[in-house]
Design a protein around this motif. Structure first.
Motif, mmCIF file in Angstrom:
data_model
loop_
_atom_site.group_PDB
_atom_site.id
_atom_site.type_symbol
_atom_site.label_atom_id
_atom_site.label_comp_id
_atom_site.label_asym_id
_atom_site.label_seq_id
_atom_site.Cartn_x
_atom_site.Cartn_y
_atom_site.Cartn_z
ATOM 1 N N LEU A 1 24.836 -18.741 14.378
ATOM 2 C CA LEU A 1 24.381 -19.858 15.121
ATOM 3 C C LEU A 1 24.750 -21.233 14.716
ATOM 4 O O LEU A 1 24.596 -21.424 13.517
ATOM 5 N N ILE A 2 25.332 -22.013 15.664
ATOM 6 C CA ILE A 2 25.770 -23.351 15.162
ATOM 7 C C ILE A 2 25.040 -24.352 16.131
ATOM 8 O O ILE A 2 25.079 -24.497 17.184
ATOM 9 N N PHE A 3 24.269 -25.081 15.437
ATOM 10 C CA PHE A 3 23.505 -26.366 16.089
ATOM 11 C C PHE A 3 24.146 -27.497 15.896
ATOM 12 O O PHE A 3 24.673 -27.987 14.807
ATOM 13 N N HIS B 1 16.316 -25.472 17.096
ATOM 14 C CA HIS B 1 16.161 -26.380 15.705
ATOM 15 C C HIS B 1 15.422 -27.651 15.990
ATOM 16 O O HIS B 1 15.515 -28.488 16.726
ATOM 17 N N ARG B 2 14.362 -27.625 15.277
ATOM 18 C CA ARG B 2 13.397 -28.736 15.471
ATOM 19 C C ARG B 2 13.338 -29.812 14.231
ATOM 20 O O ARG B 2 12.704 -30.969 14.522
ATOM 21 N N ASP B 3 14.059 -29.549 13.426
ATOM 22 C CA ASP B 3 14.376 -30.851 12.091
ATOM 23 C C ASP B 3 15.876 -31.175 12.426
ATOM 24 O O ASP B 3 16.770 -30.788 11.874
ATOM 25 N N VAL C 1 23.897 -27.338 5.929
ATOM 26 C CA VAL C 1 22.925 -26.304 5.153
ATOM 27 C C VAL C 1 22.950 -25.122 5.900
ATOM 28 O O VAL C 1 22.775 -24.746 7.082
ATOM 29 N N ILE C 2 23.192 -23.932 5.040
ATOM 30 C CA ILE C 2 23.145 -22.581 5.852
ATOM 31 C C ILE C 2 21.732 -21.875 5.507
ATOM 32 O O ILE C 2 21.047 -21.748 4.554
ATOM 33 N N ALA D 1 22.811 -19.537 10.162
ATOM 34 C CA ALA D 1 22.621 -20.668 11.203
ATOM 35 C C ALA D 1 23.014 -21.864 10.444
ATOM 36 O O ALA D 1 22.553 -22.034 9.086
ATOM 37 N N THR D 2 23.775 -22.778 10.936
ATOM 38 C CA THR D 2 24.354 -23.895 10.276
ATOM 39 C C THR D 2 24.174 -25.213 11.246
ATOM 40 O O THR D 2 24.424 -24.968 12.613
ATOM 41 N N ARG D 3 23.839 -25.947 10.975
ATOM 42 C CA ARG D 3 23.688 -27.455 11.631
ATOM 43 C C ARG D 3 24.784 -28.257 11.315
ATOM 44 O O ARG D 3 25.070 -28.926 10.244
ATOM 45 N N LEU D 4 25.571 -28.771 12.524
ATOM 46 C CA LEU D 4 26.844 -29.659 12.154
ATOM 47 C C LEU D 4 26.637 -30.997 12.764
ATOM 48 O O LEU D 4 25.641 -31.152 13.755
#
Length: 202
Positions: free
Chosen positions: A23-25, A80-82, A90-91, A114-117
């Motif tokens: 999952l990529i956010f 994703h809430r943060d 961060v994975i 899951a990763t946030r870009l």
């Protein structure tokens, strides 16, 4: 039918079919703050599922516990809430556990990362800040190393030129070819001044 498949249901060995595996956010796309995890049940019996997360404070899992009918699928919504920038790159991990509806033992488990870009603008800003830091570091190294050998050599030459006698000074013991004109001494004094200013600025 139940007796035929029961020997296959070994604890922890049943394959789990989840899409996607990652999952990529994206920070700059509000629609990408929500992702859908699809759990498929290709078997001829109903499954119970449970979704766990290594960082539950950063995500909201809609219906983290549920059931999937035989040969059907279930969509699990993850938000994703943060959105703080400290979470970029961060994975995090989600664990999807499945079990037969009539039993408690876990038949299988699948891990989803899951990763946030950051946004494209934030990535460009970070790259620009990194370039500025590298430039400042390089400049500090140059400054801390002091004046170059060429600068020191030119300064010494200018000082020596100013100490030599001027043309027309007959009382000097220095050979005549080392006597400098007033204009030559003025040039040496000017260059020495420039060198002094350059050294003081560093």
């Amino acid at each position: 039918m139940q007796q035929k498949r029961q020997p296959e249901l070994v604890e922890g060995n049943l394959p789990v079919f989840v899409i996607p595996r990652e999952l990529i956010f994206h920070a700059d796309d509000q629609s990408k703050h929500k992702q859908v995890l699809t759990l498929y049940n290709p078997y001829e019996f109903a499954l119970k599922f449970k979704v766990l997360c290594t960082t539950p404070n950063k995500y909201v899992i809609v219906e983290a516990v549920g059931a999937v009918k035989p040969q059907c699928c279930a969509d699990i919504v993850i938000r994703h809430r943060d959105v703080r920038s400290c979470h970029y790159g961060v994975i995090d991990k989600f664990h999807v556990h499945i079990s037969e509806q009539s039993q408690r033992k876990a038949l299988g488990r699948k891990e989803v990362i899951a990763t946030r870009l950051p946004s494209a603008k934030e990535q460009q800003k970070e790259a620009e800040e990194e370039r500025i830091k590298e430039h400042l570091t390089e400049t500090n190294r140059t400054v801390s190393s002091g004046p170059s050998l060429l600068t020191v050599f030119l300064g010494v030459v200018c000082i020596a030129a100013l100490m030599l006698p001027t043309l027309g000074d007959m009382e000097s013991l220095v050979p005549l070819y080392l006597h400098l004109s007033v204009n030559q001494k003025l040039v040496a004094a000017y260059v020495l001044g420039l060198i002094t200013v350059a050294i003081l600025r560093t």
